[in-house]
Design an enzyme around this catalytic site. Sequence first.
Site, PDB file in Angstrom:
ATOM      1  N   ASN A 119      -6.711  -3.989  -4.711  1.00 39.18           N
ATOM      2  CA  ASN A 119      -7.983  -3.513  -5.257  1.00 39.18           C
ATOM      3  C   ASN A 119      -7.826  -2.155  -5.948  1.00 39.18           C
ATOM      4  OD1 ASN A 119      -7.652  -2.964  -2.277  1.00 39.18           O
ATOM      5  ND2 ASN A 119      -9.305  -1.514  -2.684  1.00 39.18           N
ATOM      6  N   ASP A 139      -5.019  -3.412   4.827  1.00 30.63           N
ATOM      7  CA  ASP A 139      -5.123  -2.560   6.003  1.00 30.63           C
ATOM      8  C   ASP A 139      -3.816  -1.792   6.142  1.00 30.63           C
ATOM      9  OD1 ASP A 139      -7.709  -2.821   7.067  1.00 30.63           O
ATOM     10  OD2 ASP A 139      -7.229  -4.811   7.844  1.00 30.63           O
ATOM     11  N   HIS A 193     -10.289  -2.774   7.438  1.00 29.40           N
ATOM     12  CA  HIS A 193     -11.016  -3.695   6.562  1.00 29.40           C
ATOM     13  C   HIS A 193     -11.276  -5.032   7.240  1.00 29.40           C
ATOM     14  CE1 HIS A 193     -10.558  -0.890   3.290  1.00 29.40           C
ATOM     15  NE2 HIS A 193      -9.245  -0.878   3.446  1.00 29.40           N
ATOM     16  N   TYR A 212      -1.645   4.441  -6.251  1.00 30.39           N
ATOM     17  CA  TYR A 212      -2.887   5.106  -5.834  1.00 30.39           C
ATOM     18  C   TYR A 212      -3.197   6.283  -6.752  1.00 30.39           C
ATOM     19  CZ  TYR A 212      -3.031   2.532  -1.443  1.00 30.39           C
ATOM     20  OH  TYR A 212      -3.143   1.546  -0.500  1.00 30.39           O
ATOM     21  N   ASP A 272       0.841  -1.207   0.000  1.00 31.60           N
ATOM     22  CA  ASP A 272       0.000   0.000   0.000  1.00 31.60           C
ATOM     23  C   ASP A 272       0.875   1.256   0.000  1.00 31.60           C
ATOM     24  OD1 ASP A 272      -2.926  -1.236   0.785  1.00 31.60           O
ATOM     25  OD2 ASP A 272      -1.296  -2.324   1.758  1.00 31.60           O
TER      26      ASP A 272
END
Length: 345
Positions: free
Chosen positions: A131, A262, A235, A96, A60
Amino acid sequence: MVVAMAAAMASGFRTKALLDLACCLTVALCAFLVPSHAKLTTIEHPVKADRSLSFLVIGDWGRRGFYNQSEVAFQMGRIGEKLDVDFVISTGDNFYDNGLTSVYDPAFSESFTDIYTAKSLQKQWYNVLGNHDYRGNVEAQLSPILQNIDKRWLCMRSFIVKTEILDIFFVDTTPFVDSYFMSPEEEHSYDWEGVQPRKTYLATLLKDLKAEMRDSTAIWKFVVGHHAIRSLGQHGETPELIKFLLPLLKEYNVDAYMNGHDHCLEHISSIDESIQYLTSGGGSKAWRGDLKPEEDINHTAKFLYDGQGFMSVEMNEKEAMIVFYDVDGNVLHDWKISKQLYSAV
């Protein structure tokens, strides 16, 4: 000035043409190297001379250096040098907010190449999709063209990395999650072109994973996915993975499941099996303040941290040492797994 602009455009077209040609050659080479009967692509990665292995795990992260991404990257470089890491694993959500638009999206360089510049991080990166990556052009991240732009990059939907002591099964978890398919009115759209029909895609993936895990003779087995199986973060747990993927992990004695999603760092143990659940999703934006330790009714959480950071693994045939670091490179938590006892000590 017009001549200069024309020359620049011509140069750009030549660069794109060369990248496209390189892509074709890379695809042809890969097709030659991978047996036609292979179900999941398998990559062999050597261990060190003493048969040990070390690597970093980050998730992430892709925000063009913002939200402390650059600071985390700096500490990864420092720890990577100290451990002489063999490779880096990304648990997904690589770019992102909406993945990449194409293989020529500047976000690839601005969030990856220009950020992870330390010498110790100039190793192979093994990446899965998250995702947020599915909100963009998925094929762009999978394209060999990116490998020609930055040779470290390797991203596939699901694949296996085999070493002499460890098999790592990388699993495409986003298509398992029902909510992404059941909310068409949601503001986000997803690129499902490569996973439809979904039922067939998932059935085939689970069948192939089962066969590969069954045939694995590795001393250690790790599984990497984007979504959590066990988590006390925002999540939380992913019911679909508990239903479909967890039984395979239990059946074939997987030692650890690593994920992101997460935006925190977590280590959750198990009650009835030896699997360690490790969340490394603190590559950039974090500090959400939504960890739920009160939900740990079985007292299996060994470590929870609502902040940026990453994880390292050092291992040999007998033991594995897992360490979590914060944005300043401080050690937050470590845990040793002994293969001799097949339990954590």
